[in-house]
Design a protein around this motif. Structure first.
Motif, PDB file in Angstrom:
ATOM      1  N   GLY A 280       0.807  -1.213   0.000  1.00 45.04           N
ATOM      2  CA  GLY A 280       0.000   0.000   0.000  1.00 45.04           C
ATOM      3  C   GLY A 280       0.838   1.259   0.000  1.00 45.04           C
ATOM      4  N   TRP A 359      -1.028   4.985  -8.753  1.00 51.15           N
ATOM      5  CA  TRP A 359      -0.868   5.750  -7.527  1.00 51.15           C
ATOM      6  C   TRP A 359      -0.848   7.244  -7.817  1.00 51.15           C
ATOM      7  CZ3 TRP A 359       2.732   2.504  -9.648  1.00 51.15           C
ATOM      8  CH2 TRP A 359       3.957   3.024 -10.042  1.00 51.15           C
ATOM      9  N   ARG A 363      -1.396   7.708  -2.321  1.00 55.51           N
ATOM     10  CA  ARG A 363      -2.416   6.660  -2.371  1.00 55.51           C
ATOM     11  C   ARG A 363      -2.210   5.685  -3.525  1.00 55.51           C
ATOM     12  NH1 ARG A 363      -6.835   9.528  -1.648  1.00 55.51           N
ATOM     13  NH2 ARG A 363      -7.735   8.677   0.244  1.00 55.51           N
ATOM     14  N   MET A 365      -4.013   2.593  -5.677  1.00 58.38           N
ATOM     15  CA  MET A 365      -5.339   2.040  -5.971  1.00 58.38           C
ATOM     16  C   MET A 365      -5.309   1.120  -7.182  1.00 58.38           C
ATOM     17  SD  MET A 365      -6.994   5.693  -6.990  1.00 58.38           S
ATOM     18  CE  MET A 365      -5.864   7.005  -7.451  1.00 58.38           C
ATOM     19  N   ARG A 407      -6.815  -2.369  -1.188  1.00 54.35           N
ATOM     20  CA  ARG A 407      -6.651  -1.198  -2.051  1.00 54.35           C
ATOM     21  C   ARG A 407      -8.029  -0.765  -2.526  1.00 54.35           C
ATOM     22  NH1 ARG A 407      -2.243  -4.047  -4.715  1.00 54.35           N
ATOM     23  NH2 ARG A 407      -3.700  -4.972  -6.185  1.00 54.35           N
ATOM     24  N   GLU A 539     -10.090  11.434  -5.083  1.00 51.32           N
ATOM     25  CA  GLU A 539      -9.379  11.443  -3.797  1.00 51.32           C
ATOM     26  C   GLU A 539     -10.304  11.843  -2.652  1.00 51.32           C
ATOM     27  OE1 GLU A 539      -6.127  14.041  -4.800  1.00 51.32           O
ATOM     28  OE2 GLU A 539      -4.696  12.367  -4.829  1.00 51.32           O
ATOM     29  N   ASP A 543     -11.121   9.543   0.473  1.00 53.33           N
ATOM     30  CA  ASP A 543     -10.842   9.987   1.847  1.00 53.33           C
ATOM     31  C   ASP A 543     -12.047   9.698   2.729  1.00 53.33           C
ATOM     32  OD1 ASP A 543      -8.309  10.876   1.373  1.00 53.33           O
ATOM     33  OD2 ASP A 543      -8.889  12.966   1.015  1.00 53.33           O
ATOM     34  N   GLY A 546     -12.781   5.894   3.028  1.00 50.24           N
ATOM     35  CA  GLY A 546     -11.745   5.216   3.815  1.00 50.24           C
ATOM     36  C   GLY A 546     -12.020   5.277   5.307  1.00 50.24           C
TER      37      GLY A 546
END
Ligand SMILES: [Zn+2]
Length: 572
Positions: A280, A359, A363, A365, A407, A539, A543, A546
């Motif tokens: 990650g 990425w 981050r 993904m 991910r 993003e 956020d 997450g």
């Protein structure tokens, strides 16, 4: 084995003390690829890749270890394990003795732990110099122990395969090594740990049919022969002449069975990058970092003064414009790095669906994009962005991988629809889409999907059962194309304009209807600006998502789709 191969193999054995005393001795080797004669020291400097034709020659397990693992970091495991002739198989004891003497190894695999490009991992290196890398009890036991130790230590496993298959001289016990190692691979995987396989020339038989094909990521050296049955057996069974390139790495890639073909000189950097990404973290100095130079000329350099679309049908036409940024272009402009991974592990690698690990910022993904191509040649190669079942199955394979490694998933959707063809039906286009819908509804990791052009029906939805569904301002998302609707309902494709308006398929319409969660304006912006605005929105969404527990994430996803349409009905 031909004389030529024999001479190459003999020279690949570990350097003995006698040879070390005469380092200036010149040894010449004939490349089996281009048949030119090369100085062994030159070949060795070039990692045993022919400097003239690029042929990747075989290297012993120990040499492979030396060129892969950071100097001084290798701790060998179980070096002393040796086979016994427990079946008293004719000639086995002599064969073992000869193989030990020739290779200076006890059996056909070297195992241990070490660092690759600075990254800690457990490793195994099979050795073609020991009875053609055949797998008996020792190979099975050592690789099994490697997975078990790696699990205890929380280490990923990187394994280089080369094998003629199971070792006949140990009978059915050899066959059982396939099951034994596979079970250990499974336990290691269930602990959330990464397994990277590197297929080298040749990998066949019971090794291909077990741990060689069980990696989360499967890499292959160029031109390696990889198959279950050897080419001679296939030829004898089918009485057919095999096509050129049959069972080579490139054939495997095309048929969906390996993620990437990696040249030997790039192998360490590629493995290190994968090890970092699967923790990650964002890799530093990555071979797959993207540079963002603005093109001076050409597409996307300056925004075209697109007139404000006057109607829904204008928007549909805009989504089909060749001036528009394709999904892959948005990935390349919006991310800091992207490693593409190939194949569905079932049938093929569908070029209409580009998938891999990307990425941006800090981050990492999993990114899946339906790509329609930006030149005539590319558009043909990518089937104009109309995916086959194998495209949806590749997407699902990588979504499952994203779930395992925690991910998030980003899907970029741009398709006029799933491909309508004979092969697509034969391989279950409907089944592939259906499986994605049910899998995505329960995928235990955040999913964000963005319709960046045409969102064509089920073929689009198969990548859009997401926690956040966004649309570019000038995108459209519909159950049917306006032309299709006009033709089916009114038997008149000229009324497509009318149909587009009636279907309410623009971003603003769909927001109002509560079917998409947000709109990213894009009119008048450059492709780079669009890519950055889009990724910023992604993003922000990630956020927020997450911060949710898996249970909360899944119940909100369920509720979101559960509510659709329920508020548009009445009871009578
Ligand atoms: Zn050559």
């Amino acid at each position: 084995m031909s004389k030529r191969e024999k001479s190459v193999n003999a020279l690949e054995s570990p350097v003995t003390e006698v040879e070390a005393e005469f380092p200036e001795r010149h040894v010449l080797i004939k490349c089996p690829g281009c048949r030119r004669v090369i100085d062994q020291s030159k070949l060795s400097e070039n990692l045993d890749v022919c400097p003239r034709c690029g042929r990747h020659l075989r290297v012993s397990g120990r040499k492979r270890m030396r060129i892969t693992v950071d100097a001084g970091t290798f701790e060998e495991w179980d070096a002393g394990l040796a086979a016994t002739d427990f079946l008293e198989f004719p000639g086995y004891a002599e064969k073992l003795a000869a193989a030990r003497e020739k290779s200076h190894e006890n059996d056909a695999v070297v195992c241990g732990r070490g660092k690759v490009g600075g990254q800690d991992c457990a490793l195994f290196f099979m050795n073609a110099e020991f009875m053609m890398g055949s797998m008996g009890s020792v190979v099975g036991e050592k690789i099994c122990r490697t997975f078990e130790r790696a699990r205890e230590l929380g280490l990923p496993v990187v394994g280089f395969t080369v094998s003629g298959g199971a070792r006949m001289q140990e009978g059915t016990t050899s066959l059982m090594q396939m099951a034994k190692v596979s079970a250990a691979v499974r336990r290691h995987s269930e602990a959330g740990l990464l397994y990277v396989t590197v297929l080298t020339d040749p990998t066949t038989g019971g090794v291909t049919a077990s741990f060689a094909m069980e990696g989360d990521v499967i890499l292959a050296e160029p031109g390696a022969l990889v198959g279950f049955a050897g080419p001679r057996v296939v030829e004898q069974t089918t009485h057919k002449k095999l096509p050129a390139g049959f069972q080579r790495s490139e054939f495997l890639l095309e048929h969906g069975f390996c993620d990437l073909i990696v040249e030997r000189r790039d192998m360490v950097a590629t493995i290190a990058e994968l090890l970092v990404l699967h923790r990650g973290e964002v890799p530093a100095g990555s071979p797959h970092a993207l540079t963002h130079e603005e093109p001076r000329r050409g597409r996307g350099a300056r925004p075209k003064r697109t007139p404000e679309p006057a109607s829904a049908y204008d928007i549909v036409k805009l989504t089909r414009s060749t001036e528009r940024a394709t999904a892959l272009e948005l990935v390349e402009r919006g991310l800091d790095g992207f490693v593409e991974l190939h194949g569905d592990r079932l049938f093929a690698d569908d070029a209409a669906v580009v998938a891999g690990i990307g990425w941006r910022g800090g981050r990492v993904m999993t990114v899946i994009a339906i790509e329609r191509g930006n030149s005539t040649k590319e558009r043909v190669r990518r089937n104009f962005g109309m995916a086959h079942p194998e495209g949806y199955r590749k997407a699902l394979r990588l979504m499952r991988q994203a779930e395992k490694f925690h991910r998030p998933v980003l899907c970029l959707v741009d398709t006029s629809g799933a491909y309508c063809g004979i092969g697509a039906e034969e391989r279950g286009q409907g089944e592939a889409i259906a499986t994605n819908l049910v899998a995505m509804s329960g995928l235990e990791t955040p999913i964000v999907s963005v319709v960046v052009g045409e969102g064509g029906s089920g073929g689009a939805l198969a990548l859009a059962v997401a926690d956040r569904v966004l649309m570019l301002g000038s995108a459209a998302y519909s159950v049917v194309s306006p032309e299709g609707c006009a033709s089916i309902l009114w038997k008149d494709t000229k009324r497509a304009d009318e149909a587009a308006a009636a279907l309410r398929i623009t971003a603003s319409d769909l927001s109002e209807l509560g079917l998409v969660d947000g709109v990213v304006p894009d009119l008048g912006l450059t492709h780079t600006e669009i890519a950055h605005d889009l990724m910023r929105e992604v993003e922000l969404a990630l956020d927020e998502l997450g911060g949710l527990s898996t249970g909360e994430l899944l119940s909100r996803r369920y509720d979101k789709f559960r509510a659709m349409g329920g508020d548009r009905i009445c009871s009578r």
